[in-house]
Motif scaffolding. Structure first.
Motif, PDB file in Angstrom:
ATOM      1  N   ALA A  84       0.764  -1.132  -0.011  1.00 18.92           N
ATOM      2  CA  ALA A  84       0.077   0.070  -0.004  1.00 18.92           C
ATOM      3  C   ALA A  84       0.792   1.285   0.135  1.00 18.92           C
ATOM      4  N   ALA A  85       1.976   1.237   0.778  1.00 20.30           N
ATOM      5  CA  ALA A  85       2.837   2.326   0.782  1.00 20.30           C
ATOM      6  C   ALA A  85       3.652   2.562  -0.580  1.00 20.30           C
ATOM      7  N   LEU A  86       3.834   1.527  -1.176  1.00 13.40           N
ATOM      8  CA  LEU A  86       4.577   1.713  -2.691  1.00 13.40           C
ATOM      9  C   LEU A  86       3.421   2.168  -3.833  1.00 13.40           C
ATOM     10  N   ARG A  87       2.071   1.648  -3.611  1.00 11.59           N
ATOM     11  CA  ARG A  87       1.185   1.914  -4.749  1.00 11.59           C
ATOM     12  C   ARG A  87       1.153   3.412  -5.266  1.00 11.59           C
ATOM     13  N   PRO A  88       1.128   4.613  -4.296  1.00 16.36           N
ATOM     14  CA  PRO A  88       1.091   5.591  -5.030  1.00 16.36           C
ATOM     15  C   PRO A  88       2.371   6.242  -5.721  1.00 16.36           C
ATOM     16  N   MET A  89       3.313   5.402  -5.782  1.00 14.35           N
ATOM     17  CA  MET A  89       4.442   5.771  -6.604  1.00 14.35           C
ATOM     18  C   MET A  89       4.706   4.864  -7.643  1.00 14.35           C
ATOM     19  N   VAL A  90       3.680   4.158  -8.131  1.00 12.56           N
ATOM     20  CA  VAL A  90       3.874   3.234  -9.338  1.00 12.56           C
ATOM     21  C   VAL A  90       2.468   3.723 -10.193  1.00 12.56           C
ATOM     22  N   LYS A  91       3.182   4.037 -11.338  1.00  8.70           N
ATOM     23  CA  LYS A  91       2.277   4.599 -12.304  1.00  8.70           C
ATOM     24  C   LYS A  91       1.600   3.131 -13.034  1.00  8.70           C
ATOM     25  N   GLY A  92       0.310   3.261 -13.259  1.00  9.61           N
ATOM     26  CA  GLY A  92      -0.365   2.122 -14.008  1.00  9.61           C
ATOM     27  C   GLY A  92      -0.363   0.829 -13.199  1.00  9.61           C
ATOM     28  N   GLU A  93      -0.491  -0.141 -13.793  1.00  7.83           N
ATOM     29  CA  GLU A  93      -0.256  -1.465 -13.215  1.00  7.83           C
ATOM     30  C   GLU A  93       1.272  -1.953 -12.966  1.00  7.83           C
ATOM     31  N   ALA A  94       1.205  -2.809 -11.704  1.00  9.54           N
ATOM     32  CA  ALA A  94       2.482  -3.104 -11.039  1.00  9.54           C
ATOM     33  C   ALA A  94       2.881  -4.292 -11.818  1.00  9.54           C
ATOM     34  N   HIS A  95       4.284  -4.218 -12.246  1.00  9.41           N
ATOM     35  CA  HIS A  95       4.941  -5.257 -12.806  1.00  9.41           C
ATOM     36  C   HIS A  95       5.892  -5.511 -11.658  1.00  9.41           C
ATOM     37  N   VAL A  96       5.575  -6.684 -10.938  1.00 13.75           N
ATOM     38  CA  VAL A  96       6.368  -6.958  -9.702  1.00 13.75           C
ATOM     39  C   VAL A  96       7.453  -8.058  -9.506  1.00 13.75           C
TER      40      VAL A  96
END
Length: 279
Positions: A84-96
């Motif tokens: 959740a903390a990383l989400r705001p800094m990720v543009k679009g869908e996450a490739h993890v």
């Protein structure tokens, strides 16, 4: 085993009663009855002791299972907070890209991965890299995972999966990633991982057992979010309290560190960091 003991004790009791009821209780019958009584008493004591052992072992097993469930829930909550903390800094869908180790129990790994993806929400791709994949089937002694975890290994994983925009390590960070001269952040020869984080093309989340010497990497934003254990905590959680107040459970066990709160965290937990010029 318990049933056999109970049957044997019943037979002993029947022999005692029979011997005492025959021949008006003559001396021979009384002798047999006396000896049988001793055996009967020993069997009863054995049954009682065995019962206590069974109750105690089942209770201990139940406590261990419950504690294991609590730890899994806490790990899941921790990883959810990280995502959740990383989400705001990720543009679009996450490739993890998740870096893990076979030293982690598979249930623990799965719980943390589940929590991480839950926190990230929109996830397109998940790649799991185990840093000790080549050693997992070797005979002991197998080197600890953190001895195998190098900057070169992390760089290779990042280069192999160039779509990665979320890098998460469940096993700290390679010791030579931030403290090796050839990996100077301002150098053109620094690692692929640091270059990608440096140009904001990827965020880097770390679950660290020991944050010692990570302060500069957090301060410069090379580690986007780092979650570390509280220096002191008590095992007071229950499954019920975890469900009712996951935020409180997280705050009682862990500390989330970013460049924004690093100074405050160091002030409160000086023993966990080498200050290294931050303060």
């Amino acid at each position: 085993m318990v049933w056999y003991t109970a049957i044997f004790a019943t037979i002993c009791l029947m022999v005692i009663l029979y011997c005492l009821s025959t021949n008006n209780g003559d001396s021979r019958s009384r002798l047999v009855a006396s000896r049988t009584t001793v055996v009967f008493g020993a069997v009863v004591v054995l049954c009682v002791v065995n019962g206590f052992v069974l109750v105690d072992s089942s209770g201990s097993r139940g406590q261990k299972e419950k504690k294991s469930e609590i730890e899994l829930s806490l790990r899941r909550i921790m990883a959810t907070k990280l995502g959740a903390a990383l989400r705001p800094m990720v543009k679009g869908e996450a490739h993890v890209l998740v870096v893990s180790s076979h030293e982690l129990n598979s249930d623990v790994h799965d719980a943390m991965l589940e929590g991480l993806l839950s926190g990230l929400r929109a996830v397109d791709e998940v790649v799991k890299v185990f840093i000790d994949e080549d050693t997992v089937n070797q005979l002991p002694p197998v080197p600890p995972a953190r001895q195998l975890f190098t900057a070169a290994l992390l760089d290779a994983a990042v280069l192999d999966h160039d779509r990665t925009n979320v890098l998460v390590s469940f096993v700290d960070v390679p010791p030579d990633l931030f403290h090796d001269s050839k990996h100077d952040f301002r150098s053109s020869h620094n690692s692929a991982t640091r270059r990608k984080v440096g140009r904001k093309a990827m965020v880097f989340g770390v679950l660290a057992d020991d944050p010692y010497l990570l302060d500069k990497a957090i301060e410069t934003g090379e580690i986007t979010v780092c979650i570390i254990p509280q220096y002191r905590f008590q095992y007071t959680e229950t499954l019920e309290t975890l469900a009712e107040d996951p935020d409180g459970a997280f705050n009682s066990r862990y500390i989330m560190v970013t460049e924004d709160n690093l100074r405050d965290v160091i002030k409160a937990n000086r023993q966990m960091f080498k200050l290294d010029g931050v303060l």
